[in-house]
Every structure is written in structure tokens, then in C-alpha cells.
Design a protein around this motif. Structure first.
Motif, PDB file in Angstrom:
ATOM      1  N   ASN A   1      47.877  85.363  56.876  1.00 32.78           N
ATOM      2  CA  ASN A   1      48.998  85.564  55.941  1.00 32.78           C
ATOM      3  C   ASN A   1      48.769  86.741  54.984  1.00 32.78           C
ATOM      4  N   ALA A   2      47.751  87.592  55.275  1.00 30.71           N
ATOM      5  CA  ALA A   2      47.453  88.706  54.359  1.00 30.71           C
ATOM      6  C   ALA A   2      48.629  89.687  54.319  1.00 30.71           C
ATOM      7  N   LYS A   3      48.916  90.169  53.115  1.00 37.03           N
ATOM      8  CA  LYS A   3      49.940  91.211  52.965  1.00 37.03           C
ATOM      9  C   LYS A   3      49.215  92.557  53.018  1.00 37.03           C
ATOM     10  N   VAL A   4      49.792  93.515  53.728  1.00 36.52           N
ATOM     11  CA  VAL A   4      49.116  94.820  53.856  1.00 36.52           C
ATOM     12  C   VAL A   4      49.869  95.856  53.032  1.00 36.52           C
ATOM     13  N   VAL A   5      49.123  96.655  52.253  1.00 29.87           N
ATOM     14  CA  VAL A   5      49.754  97.751  51.493  1.00 29.87           C
ATOM     15  C   VAL A   5      49.025  99.058  51.803  1.00 29.87           C
ATOM     16  N   GLY A   6      49.603 100.166  51.385  1.00 31.03           N
ATOM     17  CA  GLY A   6      49.010 101.489  51.603  1.00 31.03           C
ATOM     18  C   GLY A   6      47.773 101.673  50.729  1.00 31.03           C
ATOM     19  N   ILE A   7      46.925 102.644  51.104  1.00 32.34           N
ATOM     20  CA  ILE A   7      45.631 102.751  50.407  1.00 32.34           C
ATOM     21  C   ILE A   7      45.786 103.160  48.939  1.00 32.34           C
ATOM     22  N   ASP A   8      46.880 103.839  48.611  1.00 32.85           N
ATOM     23  CA  ASP A   8      47.033 104.181  47.190  1.00 32.85           C
ATOM     24  C   ASP A   8      47.780 103.092  46.414  1.00 32.85           C
ATOM     25  N   GLU A   9      48.513 102.247  47.140  1.00 32.57           N
ATOM     26  CA  GLU A   9      49.306 101.196  46.459  1.00 32.57           C
ATOM     27  C   GLU A   9      48.449 100.064  45.914  1.00 32.57           C
ATOM     28  N   ILE A  10      47.222  99.953  46.429  1.00 28.30           N
ATOM     29  CA  ILE A  10      46.398  98.782  46.091  1.00 28.30           C
ATOM     30  C   ILE A  10      46.159  98.665  44.577  1.00 28.30           C
ATOM     31  N   TYR A  11      46.117  99.830  43.905  1.00 28.47           N
ATOM     32  CA  TYR A  11      45.830  99.813  42.458  1.00 28.47           C
ATOM     33  C   TYR A  11      47.003  99.256  41.647  1.00 28.47           C
ATOM     34  N   ASP A  12      48.187  99.261  42.245  1.00 28.67           N
ATOM     35  CA  ASP A  12      49.390  98.817  41.508  1.00 28.67           C
ATOM     36  C   ASP A  12      49.771  97.377  41.824  1.00 28.67           C
ATOM     37  N   VAL A  13      48.989  96.732  42.669  1.00 26.83           N
ATOM     38  CA  VAL A  13      49.352  95.362  43.072  1.00 26.83           C
ATOM     39  C   VAL A  13      49.190  94.405  41.888  1.00 26.83           C
ATOM     40  N   ASP A  14      50.241  93.626  41.645  1.00 27.24           N
ATOM     41  CA  ASP A  14      50.189  92.620  40.580  1.00 27.24           C
ATOM     42  C   ASP A  14      49.290  91.480  41.076  1.00 27.24           C
ATOM     43  N   CYS A  15      48.131  91.328  40.464  1.00 28.90           N
ATOM     44  CA  CYS A  15      47.162  90.379  41.021  1.00 28.90           C
ATOM     45  C   CYS A  15      46.269  89.803  39.924  1.00 28.90           C
ATOM     46  N   ASP A  16      45.481  88.816  40.296  1.00 29.57           N
ATOM     47  CA  ASP A  16      44.477  88.271  39.373  1.00 29.57           C
ATOM     48  C   ASP A  16      43.152  89.018  39.513  1.00 29.57           C
ATOM     49  N   ILE A  17      42.849  89.408  40.754  1.00 28.48           N
ATOM     50  CA  ILE A  17      41.528  89.996  41.040  1.00 28.48           C
ATOM     51  C   ILE A  17      41.697  91.257  41.880  1.00 28.48           C
ATOM     52  N   TYR A  18      41.109  92.343  41.403  1.00 27.73           N
ATOM     53  CA  TYR A  18      41.020  93.552  42.226  1.00 27.73           C
ATOM     54  C   TYR A  18      39.606  93.574  42.799  1.00 27.73           C
ATOM     55  N   SER A  19      39.492  93.638  44.135  1.00 24.29           N
ATOM     56  CA  SER A  19      38.186  93.539  44.780  1.00 24.29           C
ATOM     57  C   SER A  19      37.893  94.785  45.618  1.00 24.29           C
TER      58      SER A  19
ATOM     59  N   ASP B   1      44.376 102.592  34.333  1.00 26.59           N
ATOM     60  CA  ASP B   1      45.596 102.127  33.647  1.00 26.59           C
ATOM     61  C   ASP B   1      46.585 101.483  34.607  1.00 26.59           C
ATOM     62  N   ARG B   2      46.344 101.656  35.893  1.00 27.25           N
ATOM     63  CA  ARG B   2      47.272 101.068  36.867  1.00 27.25           C
ATOM     64  C   ARG B   2      46.888  99.633  37.218  1.00 27.25           C
ATOM     65  N   LEU B   3      45.641  99.267  36.981  1.00 26.37           N
ATOM     66  CA  LEU B   3      45.176  97.943  37.406  1.00 26.37           C
ATOM     67  C   LEU B   3      45.910  96.854  36.636  1.00 26.37           C
ATOM     68  N   LYS B   4      46.435  95.881  37.386  1.00 30.39           N
ATOM     69  CA  LYS B   4      47.201  94.795  36.750  1.00 30.39           C
ATOM     70  C   LYS B   4      46.462  93.463  36.888  1.00 30.39           C
ATOM     71  N   CYS B   5      45.144  93.540  36.991  1.00 30.25           N
ATOM     72  CA  CYS B   5      44.360  92.330  37.249  1.00 30.25           C
ATOM     73  C   CYS B   5      43.694  91.816  35.971  1.00 30.25           C
ATOM     74  N   LYS B   6      43.082  90.660  36.091  1.00 32.35           N
ATOM     75  CA  LYS B   6      42.265  90.107  34.992  1.00 32.35           C
ATOM     76  C   LYS B   6      40.775  90.256  35.310  1.00 32.35           C
ATOM     77  N   ILE B   7      40.481  90.497  36.614  1.00 33.72           N
ATOM     78  CA  ILE B   7      39.082  90.538  37.066  1.00 33.72           C
ATOM     79  C   ILE B   7      38.909  91.694  38.053  1.00 33.72           C
ATOM     80  N   VAL B   8      37.793  92.438  37.918  1.00 37.56           N
ATOM     81  CA  VAL B   8      37.386  93.388  38.964  1.00 37.56           C
ATOM     82  C   VAL B   8      36.085  92.858  39.555  1.00 37.56           C
TER      83      VAL B   8
END
Ligand code: NAD
Length: 369
Positions: free
Chosen positions: A218-236, A250-257
Motif C-alpha cells: 500500500n506504499a504511496k510513491v512520490v518523486g525524488i524531490d517531492e519527498i521533502y514536502d510530504v505531510d508526515c510524522d517521520i521523515y526517514s 524549511d520544507r520538512l513537515k514532520c515531527k521526527i527525522v
């Protein structure tokens, strides 16, 4: 340029150049620090533009290994080696065996393993000449592919970060933006999926995305530059270093890296910026140490139980680092350095330098002859 001033500055103990024109061997081994034990770190093969560039790389990487081993509670020091050459054209049995003979002469002060562009087959040739290597094939008592263990440790680090931020280590319903569907990313994706996280992934390789989808349907796939703009809890970040930088932060919308990539912060100051923005950073060299932990027990006889116990300790150590960061009001990356440095300092004071007594600590380990 190599100078004593430079070695003093970063605290390196020893830098050795090995050469053998018969097989075009050019290796630099850097032993950074052996207070906690023999220096362990992989051998990288790369077409460096210059010897200076190779030297810079090996000095930087070997120091990083000292910190990684120290914070992970391993009785190992930090070292690394680089072979200057084209991995496509310059590899040969003779080259790796010549290298193995030189390593044997170090009497266990430096133990090597795989790194970028070196594979288990290369380590097997080294193992013919010296037992001072790990990551050897499973048929010879080795521990096999480190990536699943690295992924397990990263997952434990992510759980610790969730515990700190959300008061619960569960990943259920957490949205994770995963950069890189390679060896570690795939195993990590599987852990996340099994725990009920929602994963968004990107990769430059279509093939790796396909393999990823086999594990995380069920993974959603995005482009390599879009990953920084994904509304998420964790950027990994599990692909490249330095992805937390002036252009992305400034683009990161996460609470955790929290991810597997080495050197995720482009500069130390990005750790401070994350802290100011209220984003918790789980330190890369701590949570990606599962692979190192796994190979480190090859000498005493690898077992799955031991590997699991060690790698799972990353959860508690990550919480310790968060506590130090809070208590001292310093960024997490600095707190990790504090923990590593304080362990080295404490052990230095009780037993001085490692004296190369590897055969006594690991009886029964033989070469492949
Ligand atoms: P890998 O080469 O198998 O996977 C990396 C993936 O990143 C590949 O699928 C690649 O296509 C993808 N990629 C490259 N550039 C990208 C980009 N710009 N955007 C998105 N994806 C991109 O490597 P790995 O073994 O999975 O390691 C991943 C990271 O973790 C690396 O930084 C590595 O240094 C680090 N690491 C790995 C281990 C280990 O045990 N393998 C241990 C410690 C640290």
C-alpha cells in the motif's frame, strides 16, 4: 596533506599506506582510536580524483567509526580503509590477497569489512590471508547481509523517537516519508508496514520501487524531490547524506527525522535548526549501527539471539541521548557525541590503550586456509 598537525587535530593514532605495484594495490588505512578495542570499519573502493581526496575520506570515515562504536556500547575502536581504484576494472584476487597480507601485519589493531563497492567475495579473498576481517560469508562462519540488521536498529530508533514525541512507541497510523527503497529501505519499509504505519516512498530506481512494493503493497510513491514536502510524522532518509540542508529544512513537515543514511545533517548547525523547529532528530550514527553490531559478534561466534539483543538496545540508547539533549539543552547530534566521548574518556582512564590482544579475546578464530 598528511601531517602530524592534522592527525593531532582529529586525534588519529595511525595512518598507513599499503602498496603493491604487481596488482596495482593502493590502500590507505586510518586507525582513529583504539581505546575501546581494535579499530573496526569497512574498506571502501572508489575512483578518487586524487590521493588527497582519498585521504580526506578515510580520515573522516575512520573518526566517524570511533563515535559509532562508542555510542553503541561496542568494545571496538574506529578505523576505515580506502582502496584507490575502479571497482569495475581494478578488482582482482591478487589485490585483495595482497591487502589481506598487509592487514595481517597490523596484528589485529584494524579489522576490516565490506563498504561501498566491496562485497563478500572480496572479503573472502582477504580472509584467505588474515582473520582480521568480518562480514565473511555465512558458510565460513560469517553473519551475511548487514542491511536487515541496520533496518531493525533504525526501526528501534524510530520507535524511541515516537515514544519521546507521542508518548507511545507504536507506529500504528504514523505517516512515514521514506527516501530510498534500497537494501535498508526495503527491510525498514517491511517493519513499518507490519506495525501499521502509512509509508510514502521515493527512489531514483524504478526497479527498487517495484521490489519495495512487494514488501509494502500500500506504499504511496512520490518523486525524488517531492519527498521533502510530504505531510508526515517521520521523515526517514535512507539513501543519501546531507539531505537535511538549507534547501530542505524549511520544507520538512514532520515531527521526527530518523533514517539509515550516514551524515544526514549537511552541517552541525542543522541539528540546532531542527531543535528550534521542534523536530526531533534521531542521530544517524547511533540508529544505523545495527549492521556494525551484527558483524562485531562474528569473532565470538554469531548467533541470532545475540544480534537481536544488541540491535534492540538502540531503543534505550536513543532515549538516553534524548535525555542528555534535554538535560543539557543541546541538539541531539551534540548529545550523541557527548555520550560517545564520555564513554571513551571513562574507559581510557581505567585501562589505557588497546594492546592488540585480539587472539586472546577471540580464541579459535582461524583464517580460511
Ligand atoms: P542502497 O544502495 O541499497 O540503497 C540506496 C537507495 O537509494 C537505492 O535504491 C538508490 O536507488 C536510492 N537513491 C539514490 N539516490 C536517491 C535519491 N536522490 N532519491 C531517492 N533515492 C535515491 O544502500 P543501503 O545499503 O540501503 O544504505 C542506505 C543508506 O544507509 C546509505 O546512506 C548507507 O550509507 C547507509 N547505511 C547502510 C548500512 C547497511 O547496512 N547497508 C549501514 C549503515 C548505514
Amino acid at each position: 596533506m598528511l601531517s602530524f598537525e592534522r592527525l593531532y587535530k582529529d586525534g588519529h593514532e595511525e595512518v598507513i599506506f599499503f602498496s603493491d605495484p604487481s596488482c596495482n594495490l593502493k590502500v590507505i588505512v586510518a586507525i582513529h582510536n583504539t581505546i575501546l578495542g581494535p579499530a573496526l570499519g569497512g574498506t571502501r573502493m572508489w575512483q578518487y580524483k586524487s590521493e588527497e581526496e582519498a585521504l580526506d575520506d578515510v580520515l573522516r570515515l575512520s573518526k566517524g567509526m570511533t563515535y559509532k562504536a562508542a555510542v553503541s556500547g561496542l568494545n571496538l575502536g574506529g578505523g576505515k580503509a580506502v582502496i584507490i581504484g575502479d571497482p569495475e576494472k581494478d578488482k582482482s584476487e591478487a589485490l585483495f590477497r595482497a591487502y589481506g597480507r598487509f592487514l595481517e601485519s597490523l596484528n589485529g589493531r584494524y579489522i576490516t569489512a565490506e563498504d561501498v563497492n566491496t562485497r563478500v567475495e572480496d572479503i573472502e579473498h582477504i580472509f584467505t590471508e588474515t582473520s582480521n576481517c568480518v562480514g565473511v560469508a555465512e558458510v565460513h562462519g560469517g553473519s551475511g547481509n548487514p542491511s536487515p540488521w541496520t533496518a531493525r536498529g533504525v526501526f528501534r530508533g524510530i520507535q524511541a523517537a515516537c515514544q519521546k514525541v507521542y508518548g507511545d512507541k507504536s507506529l500504528k497510523g504514523k505517516r512515514v516519508a521514506l527516501q530510498g527503497a534500497g537494501s535498508v529501505g526495503r527491510f525498514l519499509g517491511e517493519y513499518l508496514y507490519n506495525e501499521g504505519a502509512e509509508v510514502t516512498v521515493c527512489d531514483i530506481s524504478e526497479k527498487n520501487i517495484e521490489l519495495f512494493k512487494e514488501k509494502v503493497p500500500n506504499a504511496k510513491v512520490v518523486g525524488i524531490d517531492e519527498i521533502y514536502d510530504v505531510d508526515c510524522d517521520i521523515y526517514s532518509p535512507c539513501a543519501l547524506g546531507a539531505t537535511v540542508n538549507d534547501n530542505t529544512i524549511d520544507r520538512l513537515k514532520c515531527k521526527i527525522v530518523a533514517g539509515a543514511a550516514n551524515n544526514q545533517l549537511a552541517e552541525d548547525r542543522h541539528g540546532e535548526i531542527l531543535k528550534e523547529k521542534g523536530i526531533l532528530y534521531a542521530p544517524d550514527y547511533l540508529i544505523n549501527a545495527g549492521g556494525l553490531m551484527n558483524v562485531s559478534i562474528e569473532f565470538e561466534g554469531w548467533s541470532e539471539d545475540k544480534a537481536v539483543r544488541m540491535v534492540d538496545s538502540i531503543f534505550d540508547t536513543t532515549l538516553d541521548v534524548f535525555r542528555i539533549s534535554d538535560e543539557q539543552n543541546i541538539p541531539v547530534n551534540k548529545a550523541t557525541d557527548v555520550l560517545a566521548e564520555s564513554r571513551i574518556e571513562a574507559i581510557k582512564n581505567i585501562k589505557g590503550k588497546y594492546l592488540g590482544n585480539l587472539p586472546h579475546r577471540f580464541p579459535g578464530r582461524k583464517t580460511r586456509h
